[in-house]
Design an enzyme around this catalytic site. Sequence first.
Site, PDB file in Angstrom:
ATOM      1  N   HIS A 155      -4.505   4.405  10.092  1.00 17.91           N
ATOM      2  CA  HIS A 155      -5.786   3.708  10.194  1.00 17.91           C
ATOM      3  C   HIS A 155      -5.551   2.205  10.254  1.00 17.91           C
ATOM      4  CE1 HIS A 155      -6.991   7.618   8.561  1.00 17.91           C
ATOM      5  NE2 HIS A 155      -8.129   7.395   9.196  1.00 17.91           N
ATOM      6  N   ARG A 208      -4.549  -4.865   9.381  1.00 15.26           N
ATOM      7  CA  ARG A 208      -3.477  -4.094   8.737  1.00 15.26           C
ATOM      8  C   ARG A 208      -3.488  -2.699   9.342  1.00 15.26           C
ATOM      9  NH1 ARG A 208      -3.554  -0.585   4.084  1.00 15.26           N
ATOM     10  NH2 ARG A 208      -5.646  -1.369   3.640  1.00 15.26           N
ATOM     11  N   ASP A 236      -7.939  -6.148   6.448  1.00 16.77           N
ATOM     12  CA  ASP A 236      -7.438  -6.897   5.294  1.00 16.77           C
ATOM     13  C   ASP A 236      -5.969  -7.279   5.446  1.00 16.77           C
ATOM     14  OD1 ASP A 236      -6.260  -4.408   5.016  1.00 16.77           O
ATOM     15  OD2 ASP A 236      -7.023  -4.030   3.006  1.00 16.77           O
ATOM     16  N   CYS A 292      -2.152   0.494   9.043  1.00 15.93           N
ATOM     17  CA  CYS A 292      -1.530   1.273   7.982  1.00 15.93           C
ATOM     18  C   CYS A 292      -1.105   2.601   8.611  1.00 15.93           C
ATOM     19  CB  CYS A 292      -2.545   1.467   6.858  1.00 15.93           C
ATOM     20  SG  CYS A 292      -1.893   2.315   5.429  1.00 15.93           S
ATOM     21  N   CYS A 325       0.809  -1.226   0.000  1.00 16.21           N
ATOM     22  CA  CYS A 325       0.000   0.000   0.000  1.00 16.21           C
ATOM     23  C   CYS A 325       0.841   1.274   0.000  1.00 16.21           C
ATOM     24  CB  CYS A 325      -0.975   0.005   1.170  1.00 16.21           C
ATOM     25  SG  CYS A 325      -0.195   0.222   2.785  1.00 16.21           S
ATOM     26  N   HIS A 371      -2.092  11.443  15.626  1.00 14.27           N
ATOM     27  CA  HIS A 371      -2.669  10.635  14.550  1.00 14.27           C
ATOM     28  C   HIS A 371      -1.550   9.790  13.966  1.00 14.27           C
ATOM     29  CE1 HIS A 371      -4.922   9.516  10.984  1.00 14.27           C
ATOM     30  NE2 HIS A 371      -3.889   9.935  10.251  1.00 14.27           N
TER      31      HIS A 371
END
Length: 133
Positions: free
Chosen positions: A106, A119, A110, A121, A66, A103
Site C-alpha cells: 500500500h 511511503r 506519510d 509500504c 514500520c 499485490h
Amino acid sequence: MSDKTHKSEQEWQQQLTPEQYRVTREKGTERPFTGDHQVSDEQGIYHCICCGAPLFENEHKFDSGCGWPSFDRPLADAGVEEHLDTTHGMRRVEVTCRRCDAHLGHVFPDGPQETTGQRYCINSVSLDFHPGE
C-alpha cells in the site's frame, strides 16, 4: 510495459513459494520485521517476484520503522498501479504490479517530506532485488 502476464492459479502456485503466492496473488501481508526491510547503500533495482517487472530503485528505499520495505516512489509510473482498497474497514491505496496485477502493498501519504511525501509500504516477499542495476 503494456504486455500483461497471464497465468493460471496453478502456474502461479508452481512458480511461487506459499508465502509469495499468499501475498501477491491473494492480497496477503507478510508479518512486519520478517522480510528485507533494511536500508543499504547498494545500487540496484527491485523487481516483481511474479513477472520480473522493474518496480523500485534501492536509492529511494528508506527506514520508516514500520517493518516492511518502504520507498518514496516507484521506479517509473508505468511499473505500478494504485487502487482504492476498503478491506478490513479501512480506506487505503493498494499498490499492484501493472504487468501481472501482483499485490505489492500500500502507499501512504506519510513518507519523507523532503522528497515525495509518499511511503510505498511493500511486502518484501513480492520483490526480487537485482544488485548493480
